[in-house]
Write a protein that holds these residues in place. Structure first.
Motif, PDB file in Angstrom:
ATOM      1  N   UNK A  17       0.827  -1.221   0.000  1.00  0.00           N
ATOM      2  CA  UNK A  17       0.000   0.000   0.000  1.00  0.00           C
ATOM      3  C   UNK A  17       0.855   1.263   0.000  1.00  0.00           C
ATOM      4  N   UNK A  18       0.351   2.298  -0.660  1.00  0.00           N
ATOM      5  CA  UNK A  18       1.045   3.578  -0.661  1.00  0.00           C
ATOM      6  C   UNK A  18       1.067   4.163   0.748  1.00  0.00           C
ATOM      7  N   UNK A  19       2.071   4.957   1.013  1.00  0.00           N
ATOM      8  CA  UNK A  19       2.210   5.555   2.325  1.00  0.00           C
ATOM      9  C   UNK A  19       1.135   6.608   2.568  1.00  0.00           C
ATOM     10  N   UNK A  28      -1.007   2.284  14.463  1.00  0.00           N
ATOM     11  CA  UNK A  28      -1.748   3.538  14.598  1.00  0.00           C
ATOM     12  C   UNK A  28      -0.966   4.719  14.017  1.00  0.00           C
ATOM     13  N   UNK A  29      -1.648   5.528  13.208  1.00  0.00           N
ATOM     14  CA  UNK A  29      -1.049   6.726  12.647  1.00  0.00           C
ATOM     15  C   UNK A  29      -0.268   6.510  11.369  1.00  0.00           C
ATOM     16  N   UNK A  55     -11.256   8.409   7.403  1.00  0.00           N
ATOM     17  CA  UNK A  55     -11.478   9.652   8.147  1.00  0.00           C
ATOM     18  C   UNK A  55     -10.541  10.756   7.651  1.00  0.00           C
ATOM     19  N   UNK A  56      -9.282  10.388   7.331  1.00  0.00           N
ATOM     20  CA  UNK A  56      -8.361  11.372   6.758  1.00  0.00           C
ATOM     21  C   UNK A  56      -8.880  11.879   5.418  1.00  0.00           C
ATOM     22  N   UNK A  57      -9.406  10.965   4.586  1.00  0.00           N
ATOM     23  CA  UNK A  57      -9.903  11.340   3.271  1.00  0.00           C
ATOM     24  C   UNK A  57     -11.062  12.318   3.389  1.00  0.00           C
TER      25      UNK A  57
END
Length: 840
Positions: A650-652, A721-722, A728-730
């Motif tokens: 997955x991309x960072x 985590x993080x 939610x970030x999107x």
């Protein structure tokens, strides 16, 4: 999937294969003869005149038991026009007889139906001739399952392969060598589905045109006349009232059939490998040592054999030949030929010099037909379709390509003009003059021919290749010369190098893709002889070693078949190793293109059709660049591997956040260069709002696609985590980008942003409340194991996001700077309420 389902699927794939014979001597054409009325039935027991047909023996009304064969000279009379080859054919007036020697009975063949004129359908199937006493059967041949002949399961597998009887014929006579003579006329003039190119064939208006026999192929052309089909409707759409009862007119087509014998000595197949892109044939083998029924796949490739087996590079015994359709515009013939032969250096690396050549057909040669199953053809189609296609027909036993076909639709040149202008006209002054110079259009046609020939010789698309070079490198002329262009293969949809900038001074010939390092690698992998190998399994170790070169040479990599979210596997992309950087550079060129539209497309005395078309392409390209960036969200880079490590990464979080920030700045804020009154007032009374909205809707729908949301949630669950970029970030990042006006002191939202915000809620609403399935999509009563909707956190996150957004809108209404903004915000609250609490 059950075994029955697998078998049905493989059967469908097997029946899609077609084949062509090798080049052989040409026979003189038989002049077409007019149709004759159907012969009157002969009373039972009465003698029949010479050449009269026996009754239909396929069953049904009028069928009768097979009659005794008659003397050969009573059937094949002195009037017969005879052609000898794979089997012998005799033409007597309007009747066509096949004389089938023992060598033709049981010989596996492929029957190809091609459209030569008019409108009709094309098809192909595998078949064999069988004799049952005084009857000959044409039986379809199945290849979906296999077993070694000496395996105990072989008899049961053979029983599974029993094909359907396509047609049955009385033996009219026996030749001097006991060859069975049948009247084959009705194959081409009656409604036998496998041979019918039109619907409802009427015998009195259907007739055989000519027939020719060759050593491994028999060719027949006939005119079929039937009835036009009623208008087609989409799934779930009712048929217009009375449409079925409306009288339908005639439909005539001239069709070409080839009965092509499969090679008597099958080529040794080469095993398929998902790490290297090849189209394949496949079968389920029940005699393998594995404790299961193993699916065996073999790559489709031409048979290439060295004249000098000991030479590192040798001329082939027989090269791959593509014949150029005489319908090709004369000025384009050299470009089509060079597009074919562009592949020669790749085959030379595999050990074959001059392995693929273009041949120019002589239109005066009446014995030559482009539809003949012996020839691989570059067809030039008089069509307004803006496209081209390539494919091949292969021996289903081995994957040997026996006939390849490319379709060049005439209007592909219009598509090429638009692509080249919109992507690289700032880099090539020739593209800023319409029409394009013939020398430039010829080069663009050459590129498309080379791409489609790639399909015809066995290669699928490899959309990953455009991400295998660093984005900065494709701006270097030295790099482009060394690598053969800006993309590692012709088989990507990586059209023209829009990443390069005018200051890079890239020579125009380097803006167009050529045969790249992946092409040379793939041709080598599929065609280089492996010394000492006698079976496909003997080659496995060497092929694996070659495939693992991808671990250290990225431009040898191929698309990962089971990856739906690789941001490097994109169509119409250049430099998507870093889509943000490359799209930003492409956008600079697009702004230059927009500024040149009137200068290029406005001509006194001509209407604004060209300007309208080119402007529409500019808007579409803007949306395409944004789509390339959106692919990073929820994306995972891939490399196909066989037991050597991780395939998906997955991309960072940082990469995905950078992509969304780009979209906020570029996709969700309309650039001024698209809003040009000088252009828009020339091409339309209104419509720009809809154009822009459509492009933005595509990006929004992509971001809120249910599968993308699911991936974001799963990647979060598997990360510390993080570390992950979350749903939610999107939503938080999009809230700032799409709804940023809500945070201002005086809230003013322009019409483009109002459209965007409406589209945003529609996209979220479709994810939360998808439309009810149509009748065709409905889950059957009692169906089990249906996946639950919202089997994760997506509903909670999206509902919470809309609730927070509703509160922000409510607060902003009081700060609205104009009436339209106030009304819009009130409307948005109503829409949010409908999404959160949909009423039945």
């Amino acid at each position: 999937m059950t075994r029955v389902q697998r078998t049905s699927r493989i059967l469908a794939a097997a029946l899609s294969l077609t084949v062509v014979a090798s080049c052989a001597r040409r026979a003189e054409p038989t002049p077409p003869r007019p149709a004759a009325p159907p012969a009157a039935a002969t009373p039972a027991g009465a003698p029949r005149p010479a050449g009269a047909p026996q009754a239909d023996t396929a069953g049904g009304p009028g069928a009768r038991p097979p009659a005794q064969p008659r003397p050969y000279n009573r059937v094949i009379t002195s009037e017969a026009v005879t052609s000898r080859g794979f089997f012998t054919t005799h033409r007597i007036n309007d009747r066509l007889y096949f004389e089938l020697p023992a060598s033709a009975l049981g010989r596996e063949m492929l029957v190809i139906r091609r459209l030569a004129a008019g409108t009709g359908s094309q098809a192909n199937f595998n078949a064999v001739w069988e004799r049952q006493g005084n009857r000959v059967l044409l039986r379809s041949k199945q290849y979906q399952v296999a077993a070694s002949p000496d395996a105990s399961i072989a008899r049961a597998v053979d029983a599974m392969r029993m094909g359907d009887i396509v047609a049955s014929f009385n033996v009219e006579a026996f030749g001097p060598d006991s060859a069975a003579v049948i009247d084959a006329s009705r194959l081409f003039t009656t409604n036998i589905v496998e041979f019918a190119g039109v619907t409802g064939i009427q015998a009195d208006r259907s007739f055989i045109e000519w027939v020719r026999a060759f050593p491994e192929n028999v060719a027949v052309e006939a005119t079929q006349t039937g009835t036009q089909q009623p208008p087609q409707t989409g799934p779930g759409q009712p048929t217009p009232p009375g449409a079925a009862q409306q009288p339908r007119g005639a439909q005539s087509a001239r069709l070409h059939w080839s009965f092509r014998a499969l090679p008597a000595q099958p080529m040794m197949p080469r095993l398929w490998d998902s790490r290297v892109g090849y189209i394949s044939v496949q079968t389920i083998d029940y005699s393998r040592p594995e404790h299961r029924a193993e699916t065996r796949r073999f790559i489709r490739r031409f048979r290439l054999e060295k004249r000098d087996a000991n030479a590192a590079v040798s001329e082939p015994v027989r090269p791959i030949e593509f014949w150029i359709d005489p319908a090709t515009p004369e000025w384009l013939v050299p470009w089509v030929k060079s597009g074919i032969e562009m592949w020669q250096p790749a085959f030379e690396e595999a050990g074959f010099r001059n392995a693929i050549v273009g041949r120019i057909a002589d239109p005066a040669d009446s014995s030559w037909s482009p539809y003949d199953g012996r020839y691989s053809i570059i067809y030039w189609r008089p069509s307004t379709t803006q496209n081209a296609t390539g494919g091949q027909q292969a021996d289903p036993r081995t994957g040997e390509i026996l006939k390849a076909e490319v379709n060049m639709f005439h209007n592909v040149m219009n598509l090429l003009r638009n692509w080249y202008f919109v992507q690289v006209s700032p880099l090539d002054a020739r593209a800023r003059v319409m029409p394009l110079p013939d020398s430039l259009m010829g080069k663009l046609v050459e590129y498309v021919v080379a791409h489609e020939v790639g399909h015809a010789i066995g290669f699928p698309h490899n959309m990953k290749a455009s991400a295998m070079y660093p984005a900065d490198s494709v701006r270097s002329a030295n790099f482009l010369r060394r690598m053969g262009g800006h993309v590692a293969t012709l088989m990507d949809y990586s059209r023209f190098n829009y990443v390069a900038q005018p200051e890079d001074r890239i020579p125009p010939e380097l803006l167009i893709p050529g045969v790249g390092p992946y092409d040379r690698f793939a041709v080598m992998w599929g065609h280089r002889p492996i010394q000492g190998a006698r079976t496909p399994d003997d080659e496995r170790r060497t092929l694996d070693q070659w495939a693992r070169m991808q671990d250290t040479i990225p431009w040898f990599r191929f698309t990962t078949d089971d990856s739906p979210n690789d941001p490097e596997d994109l169509t119409e992309a250049v430099g998507d190793e870093d889509a943000v950087k490359s799209s930003a550079l492409g956008m600079k060129n697009l702004e230059r293109v927009a500024a040149s539209l009137i200068q290029v497309a406005e001509k006194p005395g001509e209407n604004y059709e060209l300007l309208n078309e080119l402007y529409g392409n500019v808007v579409s390209q803007w949306g395409r660049y944004n789509g390339h960036v959106a692919a990073a969200v929820g994306g995972a880079r891939t490399q196909e591997k066989y037991g050597t490590g991780i395939r998906f990464e997955p991309l960072t979080r940082g990469e995905q956040r950078r992509a969304v920030q780009y979209l906020n700045d570029n996709a969700f804020r309309v650039p001024d260069f698209l809003l040009r009154p000088d252009v828009l007032r020339r091409i339309e009374a209104y419509g720009v709002l809809a154009r822009i909205r459509q492009a933005q809707v595509g990006v929004l729908n992509s971001l809120f696609n249910e599968q993308r949301v699911i991936r974001l949630i799963e990647y979060e669950a598997m990360s510390r985590p993080g570390q992950a970029y979350t749903i939610a970030n999107l939503t938080a990042d999009l809230r700032r980008g799409v709804w940023g006006e809500l945070d201002g002191g005086s809230v003013r939202i322009d019409p483009y942003r109002r459209n965007l915000q409406r589209a945003y809620l529609e996209a979220v609403g479709r994810t939360l409340n998808p439309p009810a399935p149509t009748q065709a999509q409905a889950i059957p009563f009692g169906a089990q194991n249906q996946p639950p909707r919202f089997a994760n956190d997506s509903r909670a996150v999206l509902r919470g996001h809309l609730s927070d957004l509703d509160r922000a809108i409510q607060t902003a209404i009081g700060r609205a700077g104009d009436d339209m903004t106030r009304l819009h915000l009130r409307d948005m609250r109503v829409e949010i309420e409908k999404i959160l609490d949909p009423k039945p």
